[in-house]
Design an enzyme around this catalytic site. Structure first.
Site, PDB file in Angstrom:
ATOM      1  N   GLU A 137     -14.899 154.107  15.295  1.00 11.96           N
ATOM      2  CA  GLU A 137     -15.116 152.685  14.946  1.00 11.96           C
ATOM      3  C   GLU A 137     -16.477 152.384  14.313  1.00 11.96           C
ATOM      4  OE1 GLU A 137     -14.225 150.709  18.696  1.00 11.96           O
ATOM      5  OE2 GLU A 137     -12.079 151.148  18.507  1.00 11.96           O
ATOM      6  N   GLU A 244      -3.765 156.123  18.929  1.00 16.23           N
ATOM      7  CA  GLU A 244      -3.768 155.197  20.082  1.00 16.23           C
ATOM      8  C   GLU A 244      -2.616 154.198  19.967  1.00 16.23           C
ATOM      9  OE1 GLU A 244      -7.663 153.475  20.772  1.00 16.23           O
ATOM     10  OE2 GLU A 244      -8.709 155.278  20.117  1.00 16.23           O
TER      11      GLU A 244
HETATM   12  C1  HXH Z   1      -9.900 151.388  21.301  1.00 18.49           C
HETATM   13  N1  HXH Z   1     -10.618 150.317  20.683  1.00 18.49           N
HETATM   14  C2  HXH Z   1     -10.841 152.551  21.681  1.00 18.49           C
HETATM   15  O1  HXH Z   1     -10.847 153.518  20.652  1.00 18.49           O
HETATM   16  C3  HXH Z   1     -10.403 153.251  22.963  1.00 18.49           C
HETATM   17  O2  HXH Z   1     -11.361 154.194  23.293  1.00 18.49           O
HETATM   18  C4  HXH Z   1     -10.240 152.274  24.089  1.00 18.49           C
HETATM   19  O3  HXH Z   1      -9.834 152.947  25.267  1.00 18.49           O
HETATM   20  C5  HXH Z   1      -9.287 151.230  23.714  1.00 18.49           C
HETATM   21  C6  HXH Z   1      -9.123 150.872  22.435  1.00 18.49           C
HETATM   22  C7  HXH Z   1      -9.815 149.214  20.173  1.00 18.49           C
HETATM   23  C8  HXH Z   1     -10.601 147.948  20.073  1.00 18.49           C
HETATM   24  C9  HXH Z   1     -11.556 147.830  19.110  1.00 18.49           C
HETATM   25  C10 HXH Z   1     -12.322 146.679  19.012  1.00 18.49           C
HETATM   26  C11 HXH Z   1     -12.125 145.647  19.883  1.00 18.49           C
HETATM   27  C12 HXH Z   1     -11.168 145.759  20.865  1.00 18.49           C
HETATM   28  C13 HXH Z   1     -10.402 146.916  20.944  1.00 18.49           C
HETATM   29  O4  HXH Z   1     -12.935 144.547  19.742  1.00 18.49           O
HETATM   30  C14 HXH Z   1     -12.386 143.340  19.606  1.00 18.49           C
HETATM   31  C15 HXH Z   1     -12.831 142.357  20.413  1.00 18.49           C
HETATM   32  C16 HXH Z   1     -12.280 141.098  20.319  1.00 18.49           C
HETATM   33  C17 HXH Z   1     -11.278 140.861  19.393  1.00 18.49           C
HETATM   34  C18 HXH Z   1     -10.838 141.869  18.564  1.00 18.49           C
HETATM   35  C19 HXH Z   1     -11.387 143.116  18.675  1.00 18.49           C
END
Ligand code: HXH
Length: 339
Positions: A137, A244
């Site tokens: 990310e 994922e």
């Molecule tokens: C994934 N991120 C990770 O790779 C993984 O390691 C984890 O266990 C779960 C999901 C997904 C993600 C990325 C950004 C995010 C939320 C989930 O941030 C946000 C926050 C608010 C609204 C939208 C995205």
């Protein structure tokens, strides 16, 4: 499905001529559901237990018990391990970015810590993880910015990305090294991911694949968007892993919390989406070599806590009792005719 457990085909076996099928796990889930995981999945990823903050909570203080158990379980059952993740802006100890006085670390300090972290973690499991998500990310979501404004970028500068891949390759020369991200089908973000990976390749960086997280839902993204992203990433000549995958039954802006079970309409849409998504993935089976679900079955998913805390979700092919859902039947039918 109206079948005995013994007659239910193994999910990974249905896809044996296309790609591996993985699941995100934890040590408690492995203890409680080992045989079920071993039956249906031939790849596993630690949902949390290999992340920086979990394996090195304090500088030089390593906690590998859980990660070791995941490798041992996988090896006892002939299951491959995808390591996740060596560098991220989340779930990383604050100490990583600080000097002894609590101020910001220097570039040299942070690069040295990154080197030590990657050497110690990827080196410990050298030859045992078939792939690592090296960087997670790093791209900004806002359309007018390229890289995410993280401590990694602020302190080291853009070359932290190349450096992380070089270090990972040195620590585990046989592992396939991935850049992993979400919103990876967004037309603007996908161009930035392409640009990043292209520039890494132009610098002869050891990067072998792109991880598309696949945190999608029953309404989107569209198959056209998914296909365009697959096409774009495959054009780099790299491998693609869906890393994922889950199909939330809620749209992004749906904040309902009253449901005790998925509605019939949700399950119908989910079934259609699973069928069309996997049909598209099979079209790209030459490029794709693993599709990992971010969980095992509907009894537990990180989506129970995100984006609405405490709201149950049902994103997978198996229900809360580990029984195959209609979606599973559709994939059995699809693979029987297409593979
Ligand atoms: C994934 N991120 C990770 O790779 C993984 O390691 C984890 O266990 C779960 C999901 C997904 C993600 C990325 C950004 C995010 C939320 C989930 O941030 C946000 C926050 C608010 C609204 C939208 C995205």
């Amino acid at each position: 499905m109206n079948q005995n457990r013994s007659e239910i085909p193994a999910l990974h076996d249905m896809f044996r001529d296309a790609f591996k099928i993985g699941a995100a796990v934890s040590t408690p889930i492995i203890s409680a559901q080992g045989p079920f995981i071993a039956k249906h999945y031939n790849s596993i990823t630690a949902e949390n237990e290999m992340k920086p903050a979990l394996v090195q909570p304090q500088e030089g203080e390593y906690t590998f018990e859980s990660a070791d158990r995941i490798f041992e379980f996988a090896e006892a059952h002939g299951i491959g391990v995808r390591g996740h993740t060596l560098l991220w802006h989340n779930q990383t100890g604050d100490w990583m970015f600080q000097n002894a006085e609590g101020g910001p670390a220097t570039r040299e300090q942070l690069l040295a810590r990154l080197q030590t972290h990657i050497n110690t973690v990827a080196g410990r499991y050298r030859g045992r993880a078939y792939a690592w998500d090296v960087v997670n990310e790093a791209i900004e979501d806002k359309s007018d910015q390229y890289l995410r404004d993280t401590k990694w970028l602020q302190i080291i500068g853009e070359d932290y990305l190349r450096q992380a891949f070089e270090m990972a390759h040195q620590a585990d020369p046989d592992a396939l090294l991935f850049y992993n991200d979400y919103n990876e089908t967004d037309p603007v973000k996908s161009q930035k991911i392409y640009k990043l990976v292209r520039s890494l390749l132009d610098q002869n960086t050891p990067i072998h694949g792109i991880g598309m997280q696949g945190h999608w839902n029953i309404y989107g993204p569209s198959i056209d968007e998914i296909r365009s992203a697959l096409e774009l990433y495959a054009s780099l000549g790299l491998k693609i892993h869906i890393t994922e995958l889950d199909l939330s039954v809620f749209n992004h802006d749906d904040k309902r919390t009253d449901l005790k079970a998925p509605t019939a309409e949700m399950l119908k849409l989910q079934e259609e989406r699973y069928a069309e998504i996997f049909a598209a993935l099979l079209e790209y089976k030459q490029a794709i070599d693993c599709v990992t679900f971010w969980g095992v079955a509907d009894d537990y998913t990180w989506l129970d806590g995100f984006p609405v805390r405490g709201r149950k979700n049902w994103p997978f092919l198996f229900d809360e009792q580990k029984q195959p859902k209609a979606s599973f039947g559709r994939l059995a039918a699809l693979t029987a005719t297409q593979l």
